[in-house]
Design a protein around this motif. Structure first.
Motif, PDB file in Angstrom:
ATOM      1  N   MET A 185       0.844  -1.207   0.000  1.00 17.01           N
ATOM      2  CA  MET A 185       0.000   0.000   0.000  1.00 17.01           C
ATOM      3  C   MET A 185       0.876   1.254   0.000  1.00 17.01           C
ATOM      4  SD  MET A 185      -3.089  -0.972  -0.073  1.00 17.01           S
ATOM      5  CE  MET A 185      -4.270   0.180   0.648  1.00 17.01           C
ATOM      6  N   PRO A 186       0.357   2.336  -0.564  1.00 13.31           N
ATOM      7  CA  PRO A 186       1.138   3.587  -0.588  1.00 13.31           C
ATOM      8  C   PRO A 186       1.275   4.179   0.815  1.00 13.31           C
ATOM      9  CG  PRO A 186      -0.746   3.676  -2.108  1.00 13.31           C
ATOM     10  CD  PRO A 186      -0.924   2.482  -1.248  1.00 13.31           C
ATOM     11  N   HIS A 187       2.400   4.838   1.027  1.00 11.03           N
ATOM     12  CA  HIS A 187       2.623   5.559   2.273  1.00 11.03           C
ATOM     13  C   HIS A 187       3.054   6.979   1.969  1.00 11.03           C
ATOM     14  CE1 HIS A 187       2.657   1.614   4.263  1.00 11.03           C
ATOM     15  NE2 HIS A 187       2.407   2.298   5.366  1.00 11.03           N
ATOM     16  N   LEU A 188       2.730   7.890   2.885  1.00 13.90           N
ATOM     17  CA  LEU A 188       3.112   9.289   2.712  1.00 13.90           C
ATOM     18  C   LEU A 188       4.493   9.520   3.328  1.00 13.90           C
ATOM     19  CD1 LEU A 188       2.445  12.198   1.933  1.00 13.90           C
ATOM     20  CD2 LEU A 188       1.297  12.447   4.139  1.00 13.90           C
ATOM     21  N   LEU A 189       5.480   9.776   2.465  1.00 12.11           N
ATOM     22  CA  LEU A 189       6.844   9.981   2.969  1.00 12.11           C
ATOM     23  C   LEU A 189       7.038  11.408   3.469  1.00 12.11           C
ATOM     24  CD1 LEU A 189       9.833   8.858   3.193  1.00 12.11           C
ATOM     25  CD2 LEU A 189      10.229  10.045   1.037  1.00 12.11           C
ATOM     26  N   ASP A 190       6.649  12.371   2.645  1.00 12.35           N
ATOM     27  CA  ASP A 190       6.929  13.760   2.998  1.00 12.35           C
ATOM     28  C   ASP A 190       5.905  14.651   2.324  1.00 12.35           C
ATOM     29  OD1 ASP A 190       8.263  15.749   4.285  1.00 12.35           O
ATOM     30  OD2 ASP A 190       9.921  15.893   2.864  1.00 12.35           O
ATOM     31  N   ILE A 191       5.844  15.887   2.779  1.00  9.45           N
ATOM     32  CA  ILE A 191       4.902  16.836   2.211  1.00  9.45           C
ATOM     33  C   ILE A 191       5.550  18.200   2.178  1.00  9.45           C
ATOM     34  CG2 ILE A 191       3.848  17.040   4.493  1.00  9.45           C
ATOM     35  CD1 ILE A 191       1.240  17.812   2.963  1.00  9.45           C
ATOM     36  N   ASP A 192       5.200  18.937   1.137  1.00 15.62           N
ATOM     37  CA  ASP A 192       5.892  20.177   0.859  1.00 15.62           C
ATOM     38  C   ASP A 192       4.859  21.145   0.298  1.00 15.62           C
ATOM     39  OD1 ASP A 192       8.089  21.680   0.726  1.00 15.62           O
ATOM     40  OD2 ASP A 192       8.994  20.692  -1.018  1.00 15.62           O
ATOM     41  N   TYR A 193       5.068  22.452   0.468  1.00 13.19           N
ATOM     42  CA  TYR A 193       4.162  23.435  -0.123  1.00 13.19           C
ATOM     43  C   TYR A 193       4.989  24.389  -0.974  1.00 13.19           C
ATOM     44  CZ  TYR A 193       1.158  27.573  -0.475  1.00 13.19           C
ATOM     45  OH  TYR A 193       0.434  28.642  -0.920  1.00 13.19           O
ATOM     46  N   ARG A 194       4.595  24.556  -2.241  1.00 12.22           N
ATOM     47  CA  ARG A 194       5.337  25.442  -3.137  1.00 12.22           C
ATOM     48  C   ARG A 194       4.401  26.032  -4.169  1.00 12.22           C
ATOM     49  NH1 ARG A 194       9.124  21.692  -3.903  1.00 12.22           N
ATOM     50  NH2 ARG A 194       8.861  21.466  -6.149  1.00 12.22           N
ATOM     51  N   ASP A 195       4.535  27.310  -4.448  1.00 14.60           N
ATOM     52  CA  ASP A 195       3.782  27.987  -5.506  1.00 14.60           C
ATOM     53  C   ASP A 195       2.289  27.670  -5.452  1.00 14.60           C
ATOM     54  OD1 ASP A 195       6.391  28.525  -6.325  1.00 14.60           O
ATOM     55  OD2 ASP A 195       6.422  26.713  -7.580  1.00 14.60           O
ATOM     56  N   GLY A 196       1.707  27.763  -4.303  1.00 20.07           N
ATOM     57  CA  GLY A 196       0.272  27.534  -4.203  1.00 20.07           C
ATOM     58  C   GLY A 196      -0.146  26.082  -4.328  1.00 20.07           C
ATOM     59  N   HIS A 197       0.823  25.168  -4.307  1.00 19.30           N
ATOM     60  CA  HIS A 197       0.500  23.745  -4.430  1.00 19.30           C
ATOM     61  C   HIS A 197       1.100  22.954  -3.282  1.00 19.30           C
ATOM     62  CE1 HIS A 197      -1.131  23.690  -8.581  1.00 19.30           C
ATOM     63  NE2 HIS A 197      -0.435  24.821  -8.666  1.00 19.30           N
ATOM     64  N   ILE A 198       0.356  21.929  -2.884  1.00 20.20           N
ATOM     65  CA  ILE A 198       0.887  20.946  -1.946  1.00 20.20           C
ATOM     66  C   ILE A 198       1.521  19.835  -2.777  1.00 20.20           C
ATOM     67  CG2 ILE A 198       0.141  19.036  -0.453  1.00 20.20           C
ATOM     68  CD1 ILE A 198       0.282  21.579   1.095  1.00 20.20           C
ATOM     69  N   ILE A 199       2.706  19.398  -2.368  1.00 16.51           N
ATOM     70  CA  ILE A 199       3.308  18.243  -3.035  1.00 16.51           C
ATOM     71  C   ILE A 199       3.380  17.097  -2.035  1.00 16.51           C
ATOM     72  CG2 ILE A 199       5.361  17.301  -4.156  1.00 16.51           C
ATOM     73  CD1 ILE A 199       5.177  20.891  -4.388  1.00 16.51           C
ATOM     74  N   LEU A 200       2.651  16.038  -2.359  1.00 13.57           N
ATOM     75  CA  LEU A 200       2.700  14.843  -1.526  1.00 13.57           C
ATOM     76  C   LEU A 200       3.710  13.883  -2.133  1.00 13.57           C
ATOM     77  CD1 LEU A 200      -1.115  14.169  -0.969  1.00 13.57           C
ATOM     78  CD2 LEU A 200       0.495  15.183   0.645  1.00 13.57           C
TER      79      LEU A 200
END
Length: 717
Positions: free
Chosen positions: A1-16
């Motif tokens: 199953m997928p897991h969330l490694l990290d999260i980032d916010y840039r230029d009005g977008h969330i990067i999962l």
DNA sequence: ATCACCCGGGG
DNA sequence: GTGTACGGGTGAT
């Protein structure tokens, strides 16, 4: 199953960054973070015309703990980069801004109920439980990175790279630019999820980026091009009574750079970090660089937000000086008894486990419950102060700390069967519990309040007094007590006493163990008992030593070894009589070490004092050893931040010029001669720390040592 | 004698 | 993004 490694916010977008089947891929999602504003609702149209504001809605939120929800404005923002400026403008109009220092990534996670390392389903929705202890952490491809400059002795940024190691791969013997680009491609090929370094924030990474720039090589360690290394200036801050130097963090995109030289990773390991990431909801790279105090605050903020409470924006927190009256009230700490000086056998030690956290939970201590408005006539009163405590609802702090205690107990139990990982996890949680108390008294703490701090210590004193009374009533004699620990002697069964106290107080009192013998030394200057130094041999064979030189981090290795060897001799004794019998052997140890010093044979490297300076050189009002060492370093062009370590040896303690009295460790060479007389004195003082209770002060020791060595004071000159 | 300055916690 | 207070020690003034 997928897991969330990290999260980032840039230029009005969330990067999962989603890990699945050995790969990790970014997912961009448009996201508008929010801040909240407490202001008359009719202003909403005016506010919605502000450039960064996309949308304004009215929501019901609690603006202050313990209050009822009220109408506030929720402002959705296109861009977060100007948020402080925006909040500033709004607050200048007299309105109050909330959630301003809640980064978009964290807002996003909270809104969706996600958290780092969460298991997701195929639609990237949560398929996990944040509070569970029975989850499986995902496999992380982890590689260790180490970089060595050419010069080992005094590594600096102008040194070219000598060697780079990534996992089992070694890059060396090639032009610097090739080595750095080789690293970039190696990282790309092996594609680790985690890059571990030992001090990467303070040296390896800033150094690598600097070398890459010098050599004109391209360096990429993240899964996307890293931000150009920001001017990551370290900061010095005051924590746990001393200044700590913290280097700026070097974070990567889509890959975790974890520096093992951070508190949380050192105490909890990777597994403890993951566990904390899950419950705090803070991305692991940031989390690993927090102090335990901030981590516990994060938990409280998380709970508060989930309960619909907004977090006020606190900026320009000026130093608020306490008034004399406040100080007088606040500094009534927990109870510490003066120990009964002497050497004892058959002593039992008992400790309350997590006393302060348990008080917060069982006595419902929280900023909104102490002196609450709703129960002024409550019969429940804090001892000594008489504060009333809310009887209507459970406070925020107990609601956070309660589950934390439970979580730690679960891991502690699992660790008993030998699981190292659970041991690490319970250990890091212990630190959160410990600091949750101190944070209460911190004037800048988010959910702190001095009256809470005061109430906790008041209860602690009452509980220790009550425990002493119960001990004495059941035939025990009390030898020493510190905050949450008690040393007693008696014919009764200490286990029964523990059960009795645990039942009466409602907080578990644990039998820590028995001592074959224990020594409570007196003060160096008077006959009174010292409150915080003792050493003894536990029946499980372990020595327990507190307060003496051996335990201090500034003590030279030589002195540490001396005391260690002395105690090793004493370790053979099982009774006080036997302990006295070991004294001749212990004196032999002292003689041996003293002789080594006076002959000039001791290794100067072992004589180094390591202190952490509180101030910069110009701020020292008294020119002592630290200032002298700093002065020498400055002469060498080395800049030392407050909180960084400074090492020196005594070379001429009586010199007229303070900067000649010591020599900084970096300048020690084969010709360096240490101050024999000074170190002889230091040696005897350290020996005295252990032997004074047996009748040997440093003057007696001087006779004993000098007599046997047939030496005279003139030998020093 | 008094002041300045360092350290401490657990396993 | 940063627990306090305080005792115990050494060293300078």
């Amino acid at each position: 199953m997928p897991h969330l490694l990290d999260i980032d916010y840039r230029d009005g977008h969330i990067i999962l960054w989603i890990m699945h089947a050995g790969k990790c891929t970014p997912h961009r999602i448009r996201y508008q973070p929010r801040i909240y504003l407490e202001c008359p609702v009719h202003n909403r149209h005016l506010i919605s015309t502000l450039p960064q504001v996309r949308q304004v809605r009215v929501e019901q939120k609690i603006t202050s703990l313990g209050q009822e929800p009220q109408d506030v404005l929720a402002l959705s923002l296109d861009d977060w980069s100007e948020v402080f400026g925006l909040a500033d403008i709004l607050e200048q109009r007299g309105w109050k801004a909330y959630n301003v220092d809640l980064p978009p990534a964290r807002q996003f996670l909270l809104e969706r109920g996600l958290f780092p390392m969460a298991r997701l389903d195929w639609h990237l929705h949560l398929d996990d439980d944040q509070q569970t202890t029975g989850y499986t952490a995902p496999e992380l491809n982890t590689l260790h990175l180490d970089v060595t400059p050419r010069s080992v002795k005094n590594p600096c940024f102008s040194d070219p790279v000598k060697e780079i190691r990534l996992g089992a791969d070694i890059l060396e013997n090639m032009p610097e630019a090739d080595m750095i680009e080789g690293l970039s491609s190696l990282v790309k090929e092996t594609d680790p999820d985690v890059i571990l370094t030992c001090g990467g924030d303070s040296f390896q990474l800033p150094y690598l980026y600097h070398r890459a720039l010098e050599a004109g090589a391209s360096l990429q360690l993240g899964r996307q091009q890293d931000d150009p290394p920001r001017q990551n200036k370290g900061r010095s801050y005051f924590s746990y009574g001393r200044i700590i130097y913290k280097p700026g963090g070097y974070l990567l995109r889509g890959r975790l750079h974890i520096d093992e030289q951070t508190f949380i990773v050192r105490e909890g390991g990777m597994r403890g970090l993951i566990d904390l990431g899950r419950i705090t909801g803070i991305p692991l790279q940031q989390l690993s660089r927090l102090s335990p105090g901030s981590a516990v605050t994060a938990l409280q903020v998380d709970r508060a937000l989930k309960d619909g409470v907004l977090v006020p924006w606190r900026r320009n927190l000026s130093e608020n000086f306490k008034t004399a009256e406040e100080l007088l009230r606040a500094d009534r700490g927990a109870l510490i008894l003066e120990s009964r000086v002497g050497v004892y056998e058959n002593i039992a030690e008992m400790d309350f486990t997590s006393l302060f956290p348990h008080i917060m939970v069982t006595r419902n201590i929280s900023p909104e419950t102490v002196l609450c408005d709703c129960c002024p006539d409550s019969p429940v009163r804090v001892p000594f102060t008489g504060y009333n405590i809310c009887q209507q609802r459970v406070g925020l702090i107990p609601r956070v700390i309660g589950p934390l205690i439970k979580r730690r107990m679960t891991y502690k139990r699992m660790a008993e069967s030998g699981s190292q990982e659970h041991q690490m996890m319970q250990n890091v949680l212990k630190w959160l519990l410990v600091t949750s108390f101190g944070y209460m008294g911190f004037n800048k703490a988010r959910f702190g309040r001095i009256e809470c701090h005061e109430s906790i210590t008041a209860y602690a004193r009452e509980i220790l007094l009550q425990t002493m009374e119960l001990a004495q009533d059941t035939g025990f004699e009390i030898l020493h007590g510190i905050v949450d620990s008690l040393w007693v002697r008696g014919s009764g069964d200490p286990r029964e006493l523990c059960d009795l106290v645990s039942g009466t107080v409602g907080i578990p009192l644990e039998l820590k163990g028995h001592y074959h013998w224990i020594v409570f030394p007196s003060n160096r200057h008077n006959r009174a008992g010292a409150m915080n130094r003792y050493f003894g041999l536990m029946k499980d064979g372990k020595l327990k030593v507190r307060g003496i030189e051996l335990r201090r981090r500034d003590t030279p290795e030589f002195i540490r070894r001396l005391q260690h060897d002395m105690l090793e001799k004493m370790k053979c004794a099982r009774t006080v009589d036997e302990l006295y019998d070991t004294i001749p052997c212990v004196l032999d140890v002292v003689r041996r070490y003293a002789a080594e010093i006076t002959c000039g044979n001791a290794d100067p490297g072992e004589l180094v004092f390591t202190t952490h300076n509180r101030y910069r050189l110009e701020d020292y009002r008294q020119k002592g050893n630290q200032a002298a060492a700093l002065y020498q370093l400055q002469e060498e062009g080395v800049e030392v931040q407050p909180g960084q370590a400074v090492q020196y040896i005594h070379t001429d303690h009586t010199s007229r010029y303070y900067h000649n009295r010591v020599k900084v460790a970096e300048l020690i060479d084969p010709d360096t001669v240490y101050d024999k007389k000074k170190y002889y004195d230091i040696t005897l003082r350290a020996a005295e720390s252990i032997l004074r209770p047996f009748g040997y002060d440093r003057y007696v020791l001087d006779d004993v040592v000098m007599g046997s060595e047939q030496m005279r004071v003139e030998d020093f000159y």
